[in-house]
Design an enzyme around this catalytic site. Sequence first.
Site, PDB file in Angstrom:
ATOM      1  N   ARG A  44     -48.836   9.451  -3.817  1.00 32.99           N
ATOM      2  CA  ARG A  44     -49.471   9.133  -2.533  1.00 32.99           C
ATOM      3  C   ARG A  44     -50.743   9.955  -2.364  1.00 32.99           C
ATOM      4  O   ARG A  44     -51.752   9.480  -1.860  1.00 32.99           O
ATOM      5  CB  ARG A  44     -48.508   9.395  -1.360  1.00 32.99           C
ATOM      6  CG  ARG A  44     -49.207   9.270   0.003  1.00 32.99           C
ATOM      7  CD  ARG A  44     -48.234   9.227   1.170  1.00 32.99           C
ATOM      8  NE  ARG A  44     -47.152  10.165   1.085  1.00 32.99           N
ATOM      9  CZ  ARG A  44     -47.235  11.482   1.354  1.00 32.99           C
ATOM     10  NH1 ARG A  44     -48.403  12.006   1.695  1.00 32.99           N
ATOM     11  NH2 ARG A  44     -46.171  12.244   1.271  1.00 32.99           N
ATOM     12  N   TYR A  96     -66.075  -9.311  11.784  1.00 32.97           N
ATOM     13  CA  TYR A  96     -64.855  -9.924  11.271  1.00 32.97           C
ATOM     14  C   TYR A  96     -63.758  -9.833  12.324  1.00 32.97           C
ATOM     15  O   TYR A  96     -63.612  -8.807  12.994  1.00 32.97           O
ATOM     16  CB  TYR A  96     -64.451  -9.224   9.979  1.00 32.97           C
ATOM     17  CG  TYR A  96     -63.050  -9.483   9.509  1.00 32.97           C
ATOM     18  CD1 TYR A  96     -62.591 -10.786   9.296  1.00 32.97           C
ATOM     19  CD2 TYR A  96     -62.169  -8.434   9.268  1.00 32.97           C
ATOM     20  CE1 TYR A  96     -61.295 -11.029   8.867  1.00 32.97           C
ATOM     21  CE2 TYR A  96     -60.872  -8.662   8.833  1.00 32.97           C
ATOM     22  CZ  TYR A  96     -60.441  -9.967   8.638  1.00 32.97           C
ATOM     23  OH  TYR A  96     -59.165 -10.203   8.224  1.00 32.97           O
ATOM     24  N   ASP A 169     -70.097  -2.010   6.251  1.00 33.44           N
ATOM     25  CA  ASP A 169     -69.172  -2.884   5.538  1.00 33.44           C
ATOM     26  C   ASP A 169     -70.008  -3.781   4.624  1.00 33.44           C
ATOM     27  O   ASP A 169     -70.715  -4.677   5.080  1.00 33.44           O
ATOM     28  CB  ASP A 169     -68.359  -3.717   6.531  1.00 33.44           C
ATOM     29  CG  ASP A 169     -67.287  -4.551   5.858  1.00 33.44           C
ATOM     30  OD1 ASP A 169     -67.409  -4.836   4.655  1.00 33.44           O
ATOM     31  OD2 ASP A 169     -66.324  -4.950   6.544  1.00 33.44           O
ATOM     32  N   LYS A 194     -61.832  -9.076  -1.860  1.00 34.14           N
ATOM     33  CA  LYS A 194     -62.856 -10.108  -1.980  1.00 34.14           C
ATOM     34  C   LYS A 194     -63.572 -10.013  -3.334  1.00 34.14           C
ATOM     35  O   LYS A 194     -62.938 -10.086  -4.368  1.00 34.14           O
ATOM     36  CB  LYS A 194     -63.811 -10.022  -0.798  1.00 34.14           C
ATOM     37  CG  LYS A 194     -63.125  -9.857   0.566  1.00 34.14           C
ATOM     38  CD  LYS A 194     -62.111 -10.941   0.863  1.00 34.14           C
ATOM     39  CE  LYS A 194     -61.626 -10.972   2.304  1.00 34.14           C
ATOM     40  NZ  LYS A 194     -60.886  -9.805   2.765  1.00 34.14           N
TER      41      LYS A 194
END
Length: 378
Positions: A44, A96, A169, A194
Amino acid sequence: MKGFTTKALHTFYKPNRDDGAIIPPIHLTTTFKFGNKGRYDYSRTVNPTRTILEQTLARLDNNTFGLAYSSGSAVLANIVALLKKDEVILFSSDAYGGTYRFIVNVAGNQGIKYKIVDLTDYVKTETILKNNNVKIIWVETPTNPLLKVVDISRLSKLAKKYKSILVVDNTFASPIIQQPSRFGADIVVYSTTKYINGHSDVIGGTLTTSNKELYTKLKFLQNAIGAILSPFDSWLTLRGLRTLELRMERHTNNAEKIALFLSKHRKIKKVYYPGLFTGEQKRITEKQMKRPGGMLSIEIKERYDVKKFLESLKYFPLAESLGGVESLIDHPASMTHASIPKEERERIGLSDSLLRISVGIENIEDLIADLKQALNKA
């Protein structure tokens, strides 16, 4: 190393003497024996496969540090967690839907303050910065789904003036087409789901920065919150990243031709595509983007049947997401941006007739023929 693909293939990892594997292995272990050279302890906190991806993406962005997460939304959640009491996040009205949903409906309900503005309106943006304790400016460029481009350099100057962190972004452009750090972005973020992965088989997100203080805080939050990218998903994303430059060339070549075709079609009311912009939007596009990219949006004239058009398409399935090798079409008002109230969508120009197209790498003749036959039936 100067070339993007050279960096994508040869950053951080080198075949070792034990096995000589050319492709980085997947380290599925959760824990590590203490005293190892890499100082790994628990996956982690840090994992060798994820580290290769993080370092590679940082290099592609011309940044120093990278962090990988389980989704683009997880990146947003970790960055918002930087905010202290009475600090504000400012984001674009043309954002978005998932960004709006998290900031307004999740963070907002927990007491996080936010402001929304058209970040291409620099006068209004500065007024908000002047009158509010804005710590984070979150901007998409190009925006989703109206493809507006924001002048990163200009926004960076405002961010520095008012001591705010500028987060860009860069999902729609990818580091191949645009590198926000060169124009003053403090943090660059992606939904790696994406273009970066590019094969519609991994959910993920990353951020990169050269600010060591910010990186240290965000690394702590990544470990504390725990929304990390798995070793296998890190490996798959690295695999996709190796062909990013080649894919973006094909995506963009196809999108340029489709945008031109649709802009001349009698049934199309409007095409939103950076390659067709004029005036100030064209100037910004040419300044900070190498090419217009593979995304575009369209509006079909009211008297034609949008539903029939969508049902008639063969190579553009109606689906969420974008940036995969396959072409997709999306209806933002009912899909990706449904979480934004209708009155807000209408205010920013996101109409119910708007369709967003992610142009894939299929043969262009087939894509245009498909659009043509579907429009004939609309």
